[in-house]
Design a protein around this motif. Structure first.
Motif, PDB file in Angstrom:
ATOM      1  N   SER A  33      31.165  -2.471 -77.839  1.00 31.54           N
ATOM      2  CA  SER A  33      29.901  -3.201 -77.702  1.00 31.54           C
ATOM      3  C   SER A  33      28.785  -2.379 -77.056  1.00 31.54           C
ATOM      4  N   SER A  34      29.112  -1.217 -76.505  1.00 34.27           N
ATOM      5  CA  SER A  34      28.104  -0.481 -75.741  1.00 34.27           C
ATOM      6  C   SER A  34      27.642   0.822 -76.386  1.00 34.27           C
ATOM      7  N   CYS A  35      28.240   1.216 -77.517  1.00 37.51           N
ATOM      8  CA  CYS A  35      27.894   2.492 -78.138  1.00 37.51           C
ATOM      9  C   CYS A  35      27.260   2.291 -79.505  1.00 37.51           C
ATOM     10  N   ILE A  36      26.425   3.235 -79.900  1.00 38.00           N
ATOM     11  CA  ILE A  36      25.690   3.146 -81.160  1.00 38.00           C
ATOM     12  C   ILE A  36      26.300   4.017 -82.251  1.00 38.00           C
ATOM     13  N   PRO A  52      26.816  -2.736 -81.749  1.00 37.77           N
ATOM     14  CA  PRO A  52      25.371  -2.993 -81.769  1.00 37.77           C
ATOM     15  C   PRO A  52      24.801  -2.798 -83.173  1.00 37.77           C
ATOM     16  N   ALA A  53      23.802  -3.601 -83.524  1.00 39.89           N
ATOM     17  CA  ALA A  53      23.157  -3.471 -84.832  1.00 39.89           C
ATOM     18  C   ALA A  53      22.617  -2.053 -84.995  1.00 39.89           C
ATOM     19  N   SER A  67      24.580   0.555 -85.722  1.00 38.68           N
ATOM     20  CA  SER A  67      25.598   1.539 -85.353  1.00 38.68           C
ATOM     21  C   SER A  67      26.040   2.342 -86.574  1.00 38.68           C
ATOM     22  N   HIS A 100      24.129  -4.444 -90.938  1.00 36.08           N
ATOM     23  CA  HIS A 100      24.525  -4.455 -89.532  1.00 36.08           C
ATOM     24  C   HIS A 100      24.895  -3.049 -89.070  1.00 36.08           C
TER      25      HIS A 100
END
Length: 320
Positions: free
Chosen positions: A197-200, A225-226, A228, A252
Motif C-alpha cells: 500500500s505504500s510503494c508506487i 496506489p493508483a 503503480s 489502476h
C-alpha cells in the motif's frame, strides 16, 4: 606396477532446449575444473548411470530413473521446476545456482524496466516511429518508494542498486532481514500489506512456493496506489494474470514489465500481447552463464563426491 583405472564421473545434462551448444560449453568448463567427467544427455540410456544431474525443467519422472544419482544441480536459481515433479527422488540433495553474474544481470534488467517506464520509453519510441518530436512532463523520481519482494541473493543486489539511484527502497521477505540503513525491510503478512500500500513501483523476485503462488491477486493489485507499476522476474505462477490485466486495462496500474508467465512460451493468443502497457520479455532477465557458474557447480560436485555437503542445498520443505 598395475595402473588403476580412474572412475569417470557421469553428469546427465538437460536444459529444455533442442540445441546442444550449452551442453558443449558446460562440458568444456567443467572438464577444465574436474578432469574425469563426461556430460551425457538426460534422455540418453547411459544417463541412468549418472552420478550428477545438471538440469533445467527435466521431464517428470526421469530423474528417479537415475539409480546412481548423488546430486541434482539446478541450472538456475529457481528450483520450482524440479519440485513440480511428484517423482523427484527424495534422498538426493538439490543445489541451486547462486551466481553473482545472475544477480548482476537481473539487477540491470529490473533497472532497465523501471527506468524505461519512468522516463516514458514506450511513448517516445512510438513518437519516433511516427516522426513526432514531442515531449512529456518528466516524473519526479527522487525518493520514489519502490518495493522489492524477495530479499535473497538477487533481491539484495537489486534493492541496494535501486537505493544508490535515489529511490526510497523497501523490501519484503517472509522472515526478518536487515539490509542496512538504506533499505527499509518488512516481513510477514502485515509487512506485506504495508509495503503493497505504500510503494508506487513493485518488483517481484520471489521464489515460487506454496506461499507465493498467486500472491499477487486482484485484492493485492487493488491495494497498490493508483498509477503503480509492476515488474515480475520471479515466477509467472505468483501472479493472477487476469487480475493483472484488468488492473492495467482499468488504469489502476500504469503498466507492467514481465519476464515470466504462467505458461511459457507465452501463447500467441494470450491477451497480454494486445496490451501495449505490458512489456513482454521471454524469460531472459538473467540467463545462466557457464563461464561464471562453473566454479560453483564444480565445487558442489567435488564436495558431494568427497562425502561432504555442498553449499546452497535447497530446503525441500520451504522450496528454496
Amino acid at each position: 606396477m598395475k595402473a588403476w583405472a580412474v572412475k569417470m564421473i557421469t553428469i546427465a545434462y538437460h536444459d529444455g532446449t533442442p540445441e546442444n551448444e550449452k551442453q558443449i560449453l558446460w562440458a568444456e568448463r567443467l572438464t577444465a575444473r574436474l578432469k574425469h567427467i563426461r556430460l551425457v544427455p538426460l534422455s540418453a540410456p547411459h544417463a541412468e548411470d549418472a552420478d550428477i544431474a545438471l538440469v533445467w525443467r527435466p521431464p517428470a519422472g526421469r530423474l528417479r530413473q537415475l539409480n546412481q544419482l548423488r546430486l541434482i544441480v539446478s541450472l538456475g536459481q529457481g528450483v520450482d521446476h524440479l519440485f513440480s515433479d511428484p517423482h523427484l527422488p527424495d534422498n538426493v540433495p538439490v543445489v541451486r545456482l547462486v551466481d553473482p553474474d545472475m544477480s548482476h544481470a537481473l539487477s540491470h534488467w529490473v533497472i532497465l524496466a523501471l527506468l524505461d517506464h519512468l522516463r516514458d520509453g514506450p511513448a517516445y519510441r512510438l513518437a519516433a516511429a511516427e516522426r513526432r518530436f514531442d515531449s512529456l512532463p518528466q516524473r519526479q523520481t527522487a525518493q520514489m518508494p519502490v518495493a522489492v519482494y524477495g530479499l535473497g541473493a538477487i533481491g539484495r543486489v537489486i534493492a541496494h542498486r535501486l537505493a544508490a539511484l535515489g529511490f526510497a527502497v523497501q523490501g519484503w521477505s517472509r522472515r526478518p532481514r536487515d539490509l542496512g540503513r538504506s533499505i527499509q525491510t518488512h516481513h510477514g503478512e502485515q509487512g506485506f500489506q504495508n509495503i503493497v500500500s505504500s510503494c508506487i513501483a513493485h518488483i517481484c523476485i520471489l521464489p515460487l512456493t506454496a506461499h507465493t503462488t498467486n500472491l499477487f491477486s486482484a485484492d493485492v493489485f487493488a491495494a497498490m496506489p493508483a498509477g503503480s507499476y509492476f515488474i515480475n522476474a520471479g515466477r509467472g505462477h505468483q501472479v493472477e494474470e487476469d487480475a493483472l490485466l484488468n488492473a492495467v486495462r482499468t488504469g489502476h496500474l500504469a503498466g507492467a514489465a514481465l519476464d515470466v508467465f504462467v505458461e511459457e512460451p507465452l501463447p500467441d493468443t494470450h491477451p497480454f500481447w494486445k496490451e501495449t502497457r505490458i512489456a513482454i520479455w521471454p524469460h531472459v532477465a538473467a540467463q545462466t552463464n557457464p563461464d561464471t557458474a562453473a566454479d560453483q557447480v564444480a565445487q558442489a560436485i567435488s564436495t558431494v563426491l568427497a562425502g561432504g555437503q555442498p553449499e546452497h542445498i535447497v530446503d525441500k520443505f520451504r522450496g528454496y
